[in-house]
Design an enzyme around this catalytic site. Structure first.
Site, PDB file in Angstrom:
ATOM      1  N   CYS A 112      -2.529   5.541   5.773  1.00 26.74           N
ATOM      2  CA  CYS A 112      -3.986   5.647   5.756  1.00 26.74           C
ATOM      3  C   CYS A 112      -4.517   5.999   7.155  1.00 26.74           C
ATOM      4  CB  CYS A 112      -4.582   4.328   5.294  1.00 26.74           C
ATOM      5  SG  CYS A 112      -4.447   3.050   6.538  1.00 26.74           S
ATOM      6  N   ASP A 153       2.454   2.573   2.530  1.00 27.56           N
ATOM      7  CA  ASP A 153       2.431   3.337   3.780  1.00 27.56           C
ATOM      8  C   ASP A 153       3.702   3.107   4.594  1.00 27.56           C
ATOM      9  OD1 ASP A 153       0.038   4.153   2.933  1.00 27.56           O
ATOM     10  OD2 ASP A 153      -1.164   3.127   4.432  1.00 27.56           O
ATOM     11  N   CYS A 203      -3.142  -2.769   8.632  1.00 28.44           N
ATOM     12  CA  CYS A 203      -2.606  -1.458   9.003  1.00 28.44           C
ATOM     13  C   CYS A 203      -2.093  -1.486  10.458  1.00 28.44           C
ATOM     14  CB  CYS A 203      -3.666  -0.384   8.865  1.00 28.44           C
ATOM     15  SG  CYS A 203      -4.569  -0.471   7.313  1.00 28.44           S
ATOM     16  N   CYS A 250       0.835  -1.208   0.000  1.00 28.42           N
ATOM     17  CA  CYS A 250       0.000   0.000   0.000  1.00 28.42           C
ATOM     18  C   CYS A 250       0.869   1.257   0.000  1.00 28.42           C
ATOM     19  CB  CYS A 250      -0.950   0.014   1.195  1.00 28.42           C
ATOM     20  SG  CYS A 250      -0.109   0.073   2.775  1.00 28.42           S
TER      21      CYS A 250
HETATM   22 FE1  FES Z   1      -1.553   0.706   4.196  1.00 32.28          FE
HETATM   23 FE2  FES Z   1      -3.450   1.109   5.923  1.00 32.28          FE
HETATM   24  S1  FES Z   1      -3.649   0.887   3.781  1.00 32.28           S
HETATM   25  S2  FES Z   1      -1.375   0.839   6.304  1.00 32.28           S
END
Ligand code: FES
Length: 147
Positions: free
Chosen positions: A59, A35, A103, A33
């Site tokens: 997110c 992040d 997450c 993702c």
């Molecule tokens: Fe990547 Fe939440 S979508 S940590």
């Protein structure tokens, strides 16, 4: 979809920022993702976590879980901080939607990475702490099967 606690920690995240000369700093990401989360720990001579701050480029659930994780580890010993798993963080937040469970892993792994950094700097071994991964998506598949 999100609990009130998740919304509260997302809208008013606790302990955002950096700690200068932190005892331990850990950064982990999720290549899937994109992040990234960085956790800073200030640990005193008795091994008590006096302060914890984080920065998350991620997110809403990543922000809320890191905020809650910092609250949970503050005041704890290094050993107790290991019990702050992603499940413990999710429980404290009254749950997360299944697609957002991964997450919360970022928060757990970022704490572990910061503890690992602390242990390396002080030349100590923290019982039960495994070497953290830089990219959490490597671990994710095992975890998602449990939910
Ligand atoms: Fe990547 Fe939440 S979508 S940590």
């Amino acid at each position: 979809m999100y609990s009130e606690k998740v919304m509260d920690h997302f809208n008013n995240p606790r302990n955002v920022g950096e700690i200068e000369n932190a005892s331990g700093v850990g950064t982990v990401g999720n290549a899937k993702c994109g992040d990234i989360m960085r956790m800073y720990l200030d640990i005193d001579d008795n091994g008590i976590i006096q302060d914890c701050k984080f920065k998350t480029f991620g997110c809403g659930a990543a922000v809320a879980t890191s905020s809650m994780a910092t609250e949970l580890v503050k005041g704890k010993t290094v050993q107790e901080a290991l019990q702050v798993t992603n499940k413990a963080v999710m429980e404290a937040l009254d749950g997360l939607p299944p697609v957002k469970v991964h997450c919360s892993l970022l928060a757990e792994e970022a704490i572990h990475a910061a503890l690992w950094d602390y242990a390396e700097k002080h030349n100590i071994k923290i019982e039960g702490l495994e070497k953290p991964v830089n990219d959490i998506s490597e671990k994710e598949e095992d975890v998602e099967e449990d939910y």
